[in-house]
Design an enzyme around this catalytic site. Sequence first.
Site, short mmCIF file in Angstrom:
data_model
loop_
_atom_site.label_atom_id
_atom_site.label_comp_id
_atom_site.label_asym_id
_atom_site.label_seq_id
_atom_site.Cartn_x
_atom_site.Cartn_y
_atom_site.Cartn_z
N ALA A 44 15.35 45.31 7.05
CA ALA A 44 16.46 44.83 7.88
C ALA A 44 17.15 43.75 7.25
O ALA A 44 16.44 42.97 6.85
CB ALA A 44 16.22 44.76 9.33
N GLY A 78 11.96 47.32 7.19
CA GLY A 78 12.68 48.58 7.51
C GLY A 78 12.78 49.49 6.61
O GLY A 78 13.05 50.61 6.31
N GLU A 121 9.82 51.56 6.71
CA GLU A 121 9.93 52.47 7.80
C GLU A 121 10.91 53.48 7.23
O GLU A 121 10.65 54.62 7.73
CB GLU A 121 10.43 51.72 9.01
N GLU A 167 7.06 41.98 8.47
CA GLU A 167 7.71 41.51 9.95
C GLU A 167 6.88 40.29 10.61
O GLU A 167 7.44 39.64 11.20
CB GLU A 167 7.67 42.65 10.60
C1 LIG Z 1 14.28 46.12 14.23
C2 LIG Z 1 13.53 45.39 13.28
C3 LIG Z 1 13.62 46.41 11.99
C4 LIG Z 1 13.09 46.18 10.83
C5 LIG Z 1 12.68 44.72 10.61
C6 LIG Z 1 12.64 44.26 9.05
O1 LIG Z 1 12.91 45.02 8.20
S1 LIG Z 1 12.48 42.58 9.09
C7 LIG Z 1 12.63 42.39 7.08
C8 LIG Z 1 11.73 42.67 6.53
N1 LIG Z 1 11.75 42.46 5.35
C9 LIG Z 1 11.16 41.22 4.67
O2 LIG Z 1 10.63 40.31 5.36
C10 LIG Z 1 11.46 41.13 3.14
C11 LIG Z 1 12.09 39.93 3.16
N2 LIG Z 1 12.34 39.56 1.52
C12 LIG Z 1 11.27 39.47 0.68
O3 LIG Z 1 10.17 39.21 1.11
C13 LIG Z 1 11.68 38.86 -0.64
O4 LIG Z 1 13.20 38.45 -0.55
C14 LIG Z 1 11.70 40.33 -1.69
C15 LIG Z 1 12.16 41.33 -1.03
C16 LIG Z 1 10.29 40.46 -2.02
C17 LIG Z 1 12.24 39.82 -2.91
O5 LIG Z 1 11.87 38.64 -3.38
P1 LIG Z 1 12.40 37.46 -4.60
O6 LIG Z 1 11.99 36.41 -4.92
O7 LIG Z 1 12.89 38.66 -5.66
O8 LIG Z 1 14.09 37.18 -4.00
P2 LIG Z 1 14.32 36.15 -2.81
O9 LIG Z 1 13.33 36.25 -1.70
O10 LIG Z 1 14.78 35.06 -3.44
O11 LIG Z 1 15.65 36.73 -2.26
C18 LIG Z 1 17.03 37.04 -2.80
C19 LIG Z 1 17.92 36.70 -1.67
O12 LIG Z 1 17.91 37.84 -0.80
C20 LIG Z 1 17.62 37.22 0.51
N3 LIG Z 1 17.08 38.24 1.18
C21 LIG Z 1 15.90 38.71 1.23
N4 LIG Z 1 15.38 39.73 1.99
C22 LIG Z 1 16.57 39.67 2.76
C23 LIG Z 1 16.48 40.56 4.03
N5 LIG Z 1 15.69 41.38 4.48
N6 LIG Z 1 17.50 40.21 4.74
C24 LIG Z 1 18.62 39.23 4.31
N7 LIG Z 1 18.46 38.63 3.27
C25 LIG Z 1 17.44 38.86 2.47
C26 LIG Z 1 17.03 36.14 0.25
O13 LIG Z 1 17.35 35.24 1.52
C27 LIG Z 1 17.66 35.46 -0.96
O14 LIG Z 1 18.89 34.85 -0.59
P3 LIG Z 1 19.37 33.61 -1.27
O15 LIG Z 1 20.72 33.35 -0.56
O16 LIG Z 1 19.52 34.04 -2.78
O17 LIG Z 1 18.57 32.61 -1.07
#
Ligand SMILES: CC/C=C\CC(=O)SCCNC(=O)CCNC(=O)[C@H](O)C(C)(C)COP(=O)(O)OP(=O)(O)OC[C@H]1O[C@@H](n2cnc3c(N)ncnc32)[C@H](O)[C@@H]1OP(=O)(O)O
Length: 717
Positions: A61, A101, A104, A124
């Site tokens: 998400a 998500g 999921e 999460e």
């Molecule tokens: C009702 C609830 C339903 C669902 C719940 C969920 O899905 S909650 C979200 C669960 N997902 C996560 O927690 C994943 C979060 N992301 C990460 O762990 C890492 O970003 C990832 C995917 C492993 C990639 O890592 P990497 O080191 O390659 O990149 P970085 O972390 O620097 O991310 C790059 C930019 O993307 C933004 N971002 C990442 N994930 C999300 C996200 N889920 N939503 C919004 N934005 C996300 C991150 O902030 C970085 O942005 P920047 O502006 O460049 O700092």
Amino acid sequence: MAQYRVVSGSVALITIQNPPVNALRAAVREGLFNTIKRASSDPQVRSVVLSGHNGTFCGGADIKEFGNVSLPGPHLVEIFQLMEDLVKPVVAAIEGFALGGGLELALACHYRIGHSKAKVGFPEVNLGLFPGAGGSQRLPRLVGVPAALDIIITGRHVAAGEALKLGLLDRVIDQNTVDAAVTFSKIQKCTSPPISGKPLDNHRLGNRPCPPLENMDAFFEEAMKRVHSRARGAVAPITCVQAVRGAATLPFHKGMELEKMLLGTLFNSAQAQASQYCFFAERAGARWSMPSGARWDTCKAKPISTAAVIGLGTMGRGITVALARAGLSVVAVETQEHQLAEAQRAVSRMLKGGGRVSYSPDLQAAAEVDLVVEAVFEDMAIKEKIFKQLSEVCKPGTLLTTNTSTLDIDRLASCTRDPQLVVGMHFFAPAHIMRLLEVVYGPRSSPEAVATAMQLGKRMGKVSVAVGNCTGFVGNRMLKPYLEQANFLLEEGATPELVDAALEEFGFPMGVFKMSDLSGLDVGWRVRKEEGLTGPGVTAGQPMRIRHGRRYSPLGDLMCEEGRYGQKTGSGWYLYDKPGGRVARSDPWLRNFLEQYRARHGLVARRISQQEVLERCLYALINEGFRVLEDGIAASPQNIDAIYVFGYSWPKHRGGPMFYASQVGLARVLEGLNHYHQAHPDVPHLEPCSLLRRLVASGSPPINKWSEVVKGHRSQL
Ligand SMILES: CC/C=C\CC(=O)SCCNC(=O)CCNC(=O)[C@H](O)C(C)(C)COP(=O)(O)OP(=O)(O)OC[C@H]1O[C@@H](n2cnc3c(N)ncnc32)[C@H](O)[C@@H]1OP(=O)(O)O
């Protein structure tokens, strides 16, 4: 947002497109909903493949959307149900990450094919949530309750190989995953019966019962106990257990109702907001800037492939391991031979035979390296000497960095030929494990030197934060008033047990006194001697409890004079069974010592509440945080919070000290400080700083608007 193409004659290929991680924001959800419907009704289509653009399946998400009271567009639960119910087989082609998500979504598909480098997981819990769009109900049905609970509670990334063994993935391949998934969805065409004709019911996880579990009650009781003892007050891990228990005991639709109800309790909670704030604070440090205007996006880092570490005590060894693991070739230098041999054994053990590390007793060995990290004793005279020597020995252009935790970077820089090449790289013990790196720039450090240290931090997997130069930088500068309050509270009647219990209940893994015993009371003693606060020449003829007109507690100094350095000597604020022992016990000696101390100084012990402990320790620390912002030592409250969460184990579900202040309410923090300062006018750290006053006067804006008040404030300085 979700591209639709018919490939290979009969396969609908749906590709999520939302760089960089294909997060499921409203437009993506809308796109998915529409393309699934289209695939369902398209007569040409016999199967569906779902993939992510640019090598990443889906990062879950969109966390940025979470602040909204009601999320716009179709809900994930609705989309996933639509997908699971499709009568045509749906195959997830997973490259890169399928998280939250995203996983999921994959679980709502009928089959999952992963690339060998793919990672899946439910992170999460790190965001103060749990997989609340069907994940908590579908995963246990697929991999069984124990494996599902482990994945959901830890939030860890599961590598493709393990996911295959667990049955989470149906196939793992090394080639193009989308091509393989397309072929997979049609493969039975050459033989019979075709996959598209198979009944899919067994592949709809919502239709399956959970694999049975023996002693289920005992299993969940044990799990709940374990989670309670580790959660440090965080609610999300507890909810994970409740939701998975629902999957194990309820029919799917009832489990989904439970999941919805549990998610409702967390979604907009203070803990979820704090944890999500931490997610972005962790990444905010990468966009650093310096007062000169130099920034992360305009400065280029120098390439670094070789490094030297000078001084192989505990910190030097950890730094050597961290650099070697990042792929650098490292020269480890230690002039004391017995220490060198011991360090060599310890580093090899930690690196398990890997890494490129050579050892030398001679500083000359650093002559050809690209970067040096000095990690000797915290003594300015020794460090100055080493920096002078390094400046003569090292090739031109070598970056000279120091691991000092408090000393003046600029003074060290002035001992060198090229002060612009000197920055601080302040690691946290154990240096190969703790995520934080404070990169400290002095007035003469070049932007290129800062960019290089920041880039190296990233390579080491650190959360790197660029900060200005002052005593203690950000973390230790703020820690000082916190430690000071803890000592004052002992003088006033508290015990180490009372203070530690309050802080541990707040969520710290260890209270302040247990932490001091672990890191060694002599460390602070040496710093105080260096600062001229204690030592034979300083104390003679001075009142014991006043320094420079301010209240001072000599308790820590007196403990060290008694040889009580903490765990390493078997006694400190607590008693241990032996030197190096880990289990803290209350010490009757200390109780007696405190009573005598109070009697000697005419102090009458009073009853101190846990609330007072928290407010005095934390508000003093937060107040110093505002001063750090005011002075421009940290660029933002997010940077301060990242430092505290990743370097000082501040509980993530409290969001870091500055976020915590914003949640408590700035006016309340101000009022608390005013109250305690009135009671202790000789403690300047309790006097509310002007930035805090100004923020309250400006109506306590939300934390992401503080910078406007800070800027206004600085321009008047
Ligand atoms: C009702 C609830 C339903 C669902 C719940 C969920 O899905 S909650 C979200 C669960 N997902 C996560 O927690 C994943 C979060 N992301 C990460 O762990 C890492 O970003 C990832 C995917 C492993 C990639 O890592 P990497 O080191 O390659 O990149 P970085 O972390 O620097 O991310 C790059 C930019 O993307 C933004 N971002 C990442 N994930 C999300 C996200 N889920 N939503 C919004 N934005 C996300 C991150 O902030 C970085 O942005 P920047 O502006 O460049 O700092």
